[in-house]
Design an enzyme around this catalytic site. Sequence first.
Site, PDB file in Angstrom:
ATOM      1  N   LYS A 126      11.245   4.152  -9.046  1.00 62.49           N
ATOM      2  CA  LYS A 126      10.932   3.340  -7.823  1.00 62.49           C
ATOM      3  C   LYS A 126      11.743   3.462  -6.863  1.00 62.49           C
ATOM      4  O   LYS A 126      12.895   4.077  -7.080  1.00 62.49           O
ATOM      5  CB  LYS A 126      10.740   1.975  -8.145  1.00 62.49           C
ATOM      6  CG  LYS A 126       9.899   0.843  -7.079  1.00 62.49           C
ATOM      7  CD  LYS A 126       8.470   1.097  -7.601  1.00 62.49           C
ATOM      8  CE  LYS A 126       7.719   0.109  -6.526  1.00 62.49           C
ATOM      9  NZ  LYS A 126       6.281   0.252  -6.822  1.00 62.49           N
ATOM     10  N   ASP A 166       3.526   1.602  -1.710  1.00 62.00           N
ATOM     11  CA  ASP A 166       3.667   0.236  -2.289  1.00 62.00           C
ATOM     12  C   ASP A 166       3.714  -0.381  -1.097  1.00 62.00           C
ATOM     13  O   ASP A 166       3.054  -0.236   0.047  1.00 62.00           O
ATOM     14  CB  ASP A 166       5.051   0.322  -3.076  1.00 62.00           C
ATOM     15  CG  ASP A 166       5.258  -1.212  -3.653  1.00 62.00           C
ATOM     16  OD1 ASP A 166       4.588  -1.266  -4.605  1.00 62.00           O
ATOM     17  OD2 ASP A 166       6.121  -1.958  -3.167  1.00 62.00           O
TER      18      ASP A 166
HETATM   19  P1  NDP Z   1       0.625  -4.317   1.308  1.00 61.76           P
HETATM   20  O1  NDP Z   1       1.925  -3.895   2.197  1.00 61.76           O
HETATM   21  O2  NDP Z   1      -0.721  -3.444   1.597  1.00 61.76           O
HETATM   22  O3  NDP Z   1       0.328  -5.688   1.249  1.00 61.76           O
HETATM   23  C1  NDP Z   1       1.215  -6.820   0.876  1.00 61.76           C
HETATM   24  C2  NDP Z   1       0.745  -8.125   1.181  1.00 61.76           C
HETATM   25  O4  NDP Z   1       1.458  -9.050   0.847  1.00 61.76           O
HETATM   26  C3  NDP Z   1       0.413  -8.483   2.561  1.00 61.76           C
HETATM   27  O5  NDP Z   1      -0.806  -9.186   2.779  1.00 61.76           O
HETATM   28  C4  NDP Z   1       1.740  -9.033   3.016  1.00 61.76           C
HETATM   29  O6  NDP Z   1       1.763  -9.683   3.974  1.00 61.76           O
HETATM   30  C5  NDP Z   1       1.802  -9.697   1.710  1.00 61.76           C
HETATM   31  N1  NDP Z   1       3.339 -10.054   1.447  1.00 61.76           N
HETATM   32  C6  NDP Z   1       4.355  -9.241   1.516  1.00 61.76           C
HETATM   33  N2  NDP Z   1       5.564  -9.728   1.335  1.00 61.76           N
HETATM   34  C7  NDP Z   1       5.425 -11.147   1.320  1.00 61.76           C
HETATM   35  C8  NDP Z   1       6.282 -12.230   1.121  1.00 61.76           C
HETATM   36  N3  NDP Z   1       7.457 -11.942   1.059  1.00 61.76           N
HETATM   37  N4  NDP Z   1       5.686 -13.360   1.358  1.00 61.76           N
HETATM   38  C9  NDP Z   1       4.084 -13.607   1.466  1.00 61.76           C
HETATM   39  N5  NDP Z   1       3.485 -12.606   1.522  1.00 61.76           N
HETATM   40  C10 NDP Z   1       4.057 -11.423   1.597  1.00 61.76           C
HETATM   41  O7  NDP Z   1       1.275  -4.020  -0.287  1.00 61.76           O
HETATM   42  P2  NDP Z   1       0.113  -3.591  -1.549  1.00 61.76           P
HETATM   43  O8  NDP Z   1      -1.109  -4.535  -1.386  1.00 61.76           O
HETATM   44  O9  NDP Z   1       0.251  -2.237  -1.709  1.00 61.76           O
HETATM   45  O10 NDP Z   1       1.210  -4.301  -2.702  1.00 61.76           O
HETATM   46  C11 NDP Z   1       1.137  -5.796  -3.058  1.00 61.76           C
HETATM   47  C12 NDP Z   1       1.731  -5.851  -4.388  1.00 61.76           C
HETATM   48  O11 NDP Z   1       1.208  -5.135  -5.401  1.00 61.76           O
HETATM   49  C13 NDP Z   1       3.163  -5.529  -4.513  1.00 61.76           C
HETATM   50  O12 NDP Z   1       3.911  -6.300  -5.411  1.00 61.76           O
HETATM   51  C14 NDP Z   1       3.093  -4.196  -5.125  1.00 61.76           C
HETATM   52  O13 NDP Z   1       4.347  -3.699  -5.611  1.00 61.76           O
HETATM   53  C15 NDP Z   1       1.915  -4.117  -5.985  1.00 61.76           C
HETATM   54  N6  NDP Z   1       1.361  -2.955  -6.371  1.00 61.76           N
HETATM   55  C16 NDP Z   1       0.691  -2.339  -5.658  1.00 61.76           C
HETATM   56  C17 NDP Z   1       0.294  -1.244  -5.821  1.00 61.76           C
HETATM   57  C18 NDP Z   1      -0.478  -0.366  -4.728  1.00 61.76           C
HETATM   58  O14 NDP Z   1      -1.245   0.754  -5.515  1.00 61.76           O
HETATM   59  N7  NDP Z   1      -0.510  -0.460  -3.613  1.00 61.76           N
HETATM   60  C19 NDP Z   1       0.072  -0.632  -7.387  1.00 61.76           C
HETATM   61  C20 NDP Z   1       0.610  -1.711  -8.289  1.00 61.76           C
HETATM   62  C21 NDP Z   1       1.222  -2.813  -7.634  1.00 61.76           C
HETATM   63  P3  NDP Z   1       2.103  -9.328   5.661  1.00 61.76           P
HETATM   64  O15 NDP Z   1       1.181  -8.341   6.040  1.00 61.76           O
HETATM   65  O16 NDP Z   1       2.248 -10.434   6.502  1.00 61.76           O
HETATM   66  O17 NDP Z   1       3.589  -8.962   5.334  1.00 61.76           O
END
Ligand code: NDP
Length: 444
Positions: A126, A166
């Site tokens: 990672k 991510d």
């Molecule tokens: P994105 O950056 O596309 O979206 C993240 C989302 O979570 C946004 O809506 C963001 O809001 C919100 N968010 C982030 N940090 C916080 C916080 N501290 N408090 C509240 N809301 C928060 O990321 P992904 O959708 O790609 O990833 C989401 C999760 O899924 C993560 O844990 C990632 O590790 C996991 N994941 C992702 C994969 C992928 O293929 N993308 C694969 C496997 C796991 P805002 O826009 O306001 O920041």
Amino acid sequence: MSYVDEVLERVIAKNPAEPEFHQAVKEVLNSLRPVIEANEEVYRKEALLERITEPDRQFKFRVPWVDDKGQVQVNTGYRVQFNNSIGPYKGGLRLHPSVNLGIIKFLGFEQIFKNSLTGLPIGGGKGGSDFDPKGKSDREIMAFCQSFMTELCKYIGADTDVPAGDIGTGAREIGYMFGQFKRIRGTYEGVLTGKGLSYGGSLARTEATGYGLLYLTEEMLKCNGHDIKGKTVCVSGSGNVAIYATQKAQQLGAKVVTVSDSTGWVYDPEGIDVDLLKEVKEVKRARLTEYAAARPSAEYHEGRGVWSIKCDIALPCATQNELLLDDAKALVANGCIAVAEGANMPTTLEATEYLQQNKVLFAPGKAANAGGVATSALEMSQNSERLSWTFEEVDSKLQNIMVNIFHNLDDAAKRYGKEGDYVAGANIAGFEKVANAMMAQGVC
Ligand code: NDP
């Protein structure tokens, strides 16, 4: 003292001030106790747990870049190569101000078992940076990504370490990083996944984590006598995972009534309008207030609150530790039957225990969100073959992988007398393969 407790103490002492890493190791090792106790003598002699909790190597580096005002900015970059006993390191790059070494290590550690569960030959790693992409211009994003890759490119390669997206790293960032890798190393190779379709990306990679989450959830429900059709679902987050989880849930006949971001959340009792959500988040890169403003049936609330809404299924898809004990209590009180983690470690240990004690079906992230990395591995295969598969081909492989993952963890839990404990099942099934590979490869 048991071997597990000894190693837990050692991990905490050796890695101070890394609470998320301690949390991840604790969760994994505690649920592996039956396997470890059954093999304690051999594992101790081989120092297997000491080795598996110590990354192969970790890089921390300076990332200088110039902002639009001509000011030099400095961020910190990380890449943790945790374990490559079953394949090249594989895991995403997180760009978020909260990123530090402990967070990258927790994610890298989890990734070992998740990747193993997919059944594909990929090890765990990672990376990321404390850079905040929010509010940055395209040029600033490119300047950061190029500087980040200028250092990272020394450590990665198609057969060594293959990063992906991510939080904060989507197709745009991967594109800028890929361009810089190519420029410096002079090779055209599948060194990153999540690439654009015109330069080696895989169809269905964008949708994969969210879709995969629903394929696994559907199978888990089916095997426990429930049908996803007609169920009410609460989703948190509104990024890549949340958007495609919402889309697939609705395609399967469920109704998703919430999404959130880091400033607030939306309750839309008519069901989230996915096209509008995509327009707001993927095109305009705006806040959820814009969704609510454009949708008469939606209410916008500041702060946290998604888990207070009555639902049958909860899908936390935002970030780590976003579903707390009080949220778990609210979900149980409202009759929730299943929680499946789209994000990595979104549910705290106490909340997980509470849900499991109250017979809520609980699918941990390392299994439930493995569809993203599995499809990344399919992208690597296509790059090696110099071929591109159709959306349907990739999607149907993804569906098979997710259904197999569920049955693997269900079987592993049953083998150790922990029927229905999918946290233990996922850890056991993921661990066994890696442990066997490590033992076969000698002391390394
Ligand atoms: P994105 O950056 O596309 O979206 C993240 C989302 O979570 C946004 O809506 C963001 O809001 C919100 N968010 C982030 N940090 C916080 C916080 N501290 N408090 C509240 N809301 C928060 O990321 P992904 O959708 O790609 O990833 C989401 C999760 O899924 C993560 O844990 C990632 O590790 C996991 N994941 C992702 C994969 C992928 O293929 N993308 C694969 C496997 C796991 P805002 O826009 O306001 O920041």
